[in-house]
Structure formats: structure tokens, C-alpha cells
Design a protein around this motif. Structure first.
Motif: not given
Length: 439
Positions: A267-274
Motif C-alpha cells: 500500500g505505501i512502500i510499493s506504491s508510494h516509495f518511489v
């Protein structure tokens, strides 16, 4: 002292034992590993394609974020129905059908012209395909083919799922930089086609199909049970199982903690880390490289978690994993910057060590709480909660970024829910006798 003939016979027996090929279960597990690796890489690749698609087609972050959220939710909701259909359709046909869906969906994105098409293709078509061969698929294959080393195999297959979605992101980012996002979509479709003959040649539904017992098992362990008489009955069975378990305390706690697992990973790492790293001036390829580091450490963490799950109370493992993840998430806002400093690498390594380490303990708790016949479908619904959590987090994190101008509130919220899950893990029901006995 034995006779020379007896000694020679013993030596010959040892030689034959050394020459005996490994149990076919290991080959099935290896191909399942490849399918999970590829499926996870394909599902998560949209995170790399978001900005190039927006820049090329003139779409907004809201347009593309809808496709991400839909993909996560459909991916999760496909899992319990796929688990039920496996008894009717079979492991091999499920894998072949899923690869065909993924390949067709990715290929069709190369000619899309409107945002709704991205949601339909990547959100729905690729979501169903990847959800059909996700963690639940691996858990069922491990449950059918292994008695001994089952926890370890679930850990290895869980590592494939996490590693696929992280390690291959830099490769896809490089393809996008060199040839554009359409080339990356085409590459995914071609890999799907390449996997089809391998899957068709190796995968079988059960060991009995090739005249074998499960690895380390007996004839009793090989009993197939009563499968659903039709695909419609399989779907109805999945819904019936959910209705039966949905109000039980073990299910609510397992689904709730796995909801948080999805929130704090996909939810947050895969989708929003980059995108978050990009806000701090970090190049996209560097941020994707950090996610690859997460994937490398996840191999160690998830396999190690599988080994520990065979020996340690899985409730304690979950409490440790969620607690450490919460601390890492709370530290992220103060560590992101244009470059990669050692403290950020430490946090990234910590993410990796417990990225999917939660899977083996959760699989064991589902199986011991609800039995081997319903355990796979129950884990399917628990996994659905994982991906719903991921979808909610993807949308909520984007909304918090839009409202505040940065991702700090999103990181703090994710850290808080992870710490809550750590506490909830400690009140899960104790697993049954022998659940943590080494195989």
C-alpha cells in the motif's frame, strides 16, 4: 562383523540412494517459485510506469492512482475464489490461465488511449491474473506437495512473491529509460509466454497424479478430500467458508493484522516509495534500486521466517515483525533525501527482513485454526484483507500527500497501524499441538 557380500550390498545401496533423483515436489516448488516471482514482478511494475504514462498521455496522478488501487483490491479479492477453484480447475490450468490473462492485459496497455482503459486492463485483467497465482496459490501447492519442510517451502515461495515485486523493478525502470513504458509492458507479456511451456510440462495438481506421496508424507496425507462438483459450486464454497468464519475471533484478528501488512508493504512502500523519494530529489532509478535491496533482504527474512515458524510460536513472530516494521516506517520521513545515507540503508534492510516474513506464521495459524480443508480458502480471504488494506493505503497515502504537500503524515499513519498490529498479534489464539514442531 558383516560378510564382504553384505558390506558390498550396503555400499551399493548408499550409491543408489545418492543417485536417486530428488522428489518431484521440489521441481514443482521451483516452477511455482518462478510463477510467483514473475506474477509479483508484473503486478508491482505499474509503480515504475506511473510517471512515464502520465507524461506520455497527459494523465493525472488521480487517473493512474485509481488503476493502482483497483489492481490491489482485485488482486486480493481474486485469491479466495482462486483457492476454491483450484480444487475444480487444477493447479496447472490455473497457472496457465493466469499467465495468459497477465500477458494479454499487459500487451493491450501498449495501445490504450484513455485512463479508464488502464483501470480496466491493469486494474481488472492483470489484477485477476496475478491474484490467481499469488501467495494463496503458493500456500496451496506447498500444502499439497509437502508435509515435511512445509513451513520452509511456504517461506521460500513467499520470498518469491516479495522478491519478484522488488528486485525486478530496477530492470523494468532501465527498460523504461531506454525504450519507454510500452517496451516494459511488452517485455512482461513476452515473459508470460515464455513461462507457459514450463508450467504445462512440470506442474501437476497433486502428487498422486504422478504416482507419488507428498514429500515426507503418508497415504493419509495424500487424501484429496471432496472437491466442488463445478466452478459455480467452488465459488459458492468460498463464500460459504467466509460466512462461517467471518465472525470468529481468530479470523477477525488474522484478517485485521494482514490488512495492516498490506497497508504497510504494497500500500505505501510499493506504491508510494518511489514518488516520495522523488519529492526529496532522489532519482527514480535510485529509489527503485533501494526497493531491490528490500527484495534481496526479503529472501533471507522470509525463508528464515519459514524456518522459525516450524519451531517458534507464530504469534510471537508476528508481534516482532509488525513492531520492527512500525519503527522503520516511523523513521522514513527523517531519512529520505536526494542521496542514500547509511541510516536509510539500515531501514531499507529492516523492511526487507520482515517484508513478507509475516506470511509463514499467518499460513500456519490459518491452517491450525480452521483445519487443512478450509485453511487454504481462509488464508485466501485473509490475503484478500491484505490487498484491500494495500488498496486503501495506496489511496489514503496519495490523498494525504495531496492535502499536506508531502508524505510525512502517510508514513506516520503507516507506522502507527503497524505497531497496533504487533499488539493484536499477541492475542491471537494459540496454535494447536505440533504446529511449531520441526519437520
Amino acid at each position: 562383523m558383516g560378510t564382504p557380500a553384505a558390506a558390498a550390498a550396503a555400499v551399493a545401496g548408499r550409491r543408489r540412494s545418492r543417485l536417486r533423483p530428488p522428489h518431484r515436489a521440489w521441481l514443482v516448488a521451483a516452477v511455482t517459485f518462478l510463477v510467483l516471482l514473475a506474477s509479483a514482478a508484473f503486478r508491482s511494475s505499474l509503480g515504475i510506469l506511473l510517471v512515464p504514462i502520465e507524461e506520455d498521455l497527459g494523465w493525472t496522478r488521480a487517473d493512474t492512482s485509481l488503476a493502482v488501487s483497483l489492481n490491489l483490491v482485485v488482486y486480493g479479492l481474486a485469491a479466495p475464489f482462486a483457492a476454491a477453484l483450484l480444487d475444480r480447475v487444477g493447479v496447472r490450468r490455473t497457472a496457465v490461465g493466469a499467465l495468459l490473462l497477465i500477458g494479454a492485459g499487459c500487451l493491450a496497455t501498449t495501445v490504450m488511449t484513455a485512463p479508464w482503459q488502464l483501470s480496466a486492463l491493469w486494474g481488472a485483467v492483470v489484477g485477476v491474473g496475478t491474484g490467481s497465482v499469488a501467495l494463496v496459490f503458493g500456500a496451496i501447492v506447498a500444502g499439497r506437495w509437502f508435509v515435511a519442510r512445509r513451513g520452509l517451502v511456504v517461506g521460500v515461495l513467499g520470498a518469491a512473491w516479495a522478491t519478484g515485486q522488488l528486485v525486478f523493478l530496477p530492470l523494468l525502470a532501465a527498460v523504461v529509460d531506454a525504450w519507454g513504458w510500452r517496451a516494459a509492458s511488452l517485455a512482461v507479456a513476452l515473459v508470460c509466454v515464455a513461462l507457459l511451456p514450463v508450467v504445462a510440462a512440470v506442474l501437476r495438481d497433486r502428487p498422486a497424479d504422478v504416482g507419488l506421496l507428498p514429500y515426507g508424507g503418508t497415504a493419509e496425507d495424500a487424501a484429496p478430500g471432496d472437491g466442488p462438483p463445478s466452478a459455480r459450486a467452488a465459488v459458492a464454497h468460498a463464500v460459504t467458508v467466509l460466512r462461517e468464519v467471518s465472525r470468529t475471533r481468530p479470523f477477525l484478528l488474522l484478517a485485521g493484522t494482514f490488512f495492516v501488512c498490506g497497508w504497510t508493504t504494497n500500500g505505501i512502500i510499493s506504491s508510494h516509495f518511489v514518488p516520495a523519494a522523488h519529492d526529496h530529489g532522489m532519482p527514480a532509478t535510485t529509489a527503485a534500486g533501494l526497493l531491490a535491496v528490500v527484495g534481496v533482504f526479503d529472501i533471507v527474512g522470509t525463508i528464515g521466517s519459514g524456518w522459525l515458524t516450524d519451531r517458534v510460536d507464530p504469534r510471537l513472530l508476528l508481534a516482532v515483525y509488525y513492531g520492527l516494521r512500525g519503527l522503520a516506517l516511523l523513521a522514513v520521513p527523517s531519512l529520505l533525501g536526494p542521496g542514500v545515507e547509511p541510516p536509510l540503508l539500515v531501514v531499507v534492510a529492516l523492511f526487507g527482513l520482515d517484508w513478507v516474513a509475516t506470511v509463514p506464521p499467518t499460513v500456519v495459524l490459518c491452517r491450525t485454526a480452521f483445519g487443512p480443508q478450509r485453511g487454504g480458502i481462509v488464508f485466501g480471504w485473509v490475503f484478500a484483507a491484505h490487498m484491500v488494506g494495500a488498496g486503501v493505503a495506496a489511496a489514503a497515502s496519495g490523498a494525504l500527500r495531496a492535502a499536506s504537500g508531502d508524505y510525512t503524515p502517510a508514513w506516520l499513519l503507516a507506522g502507527a497501524v503497524a505497531v497496533t498490529a504487533a499488539a493484536a498479534s499477541l492475542v491471537l489464539p494459540r496454535p494447536g499441538p505440533g504446529a511449531t514442531r520441526p519437520a
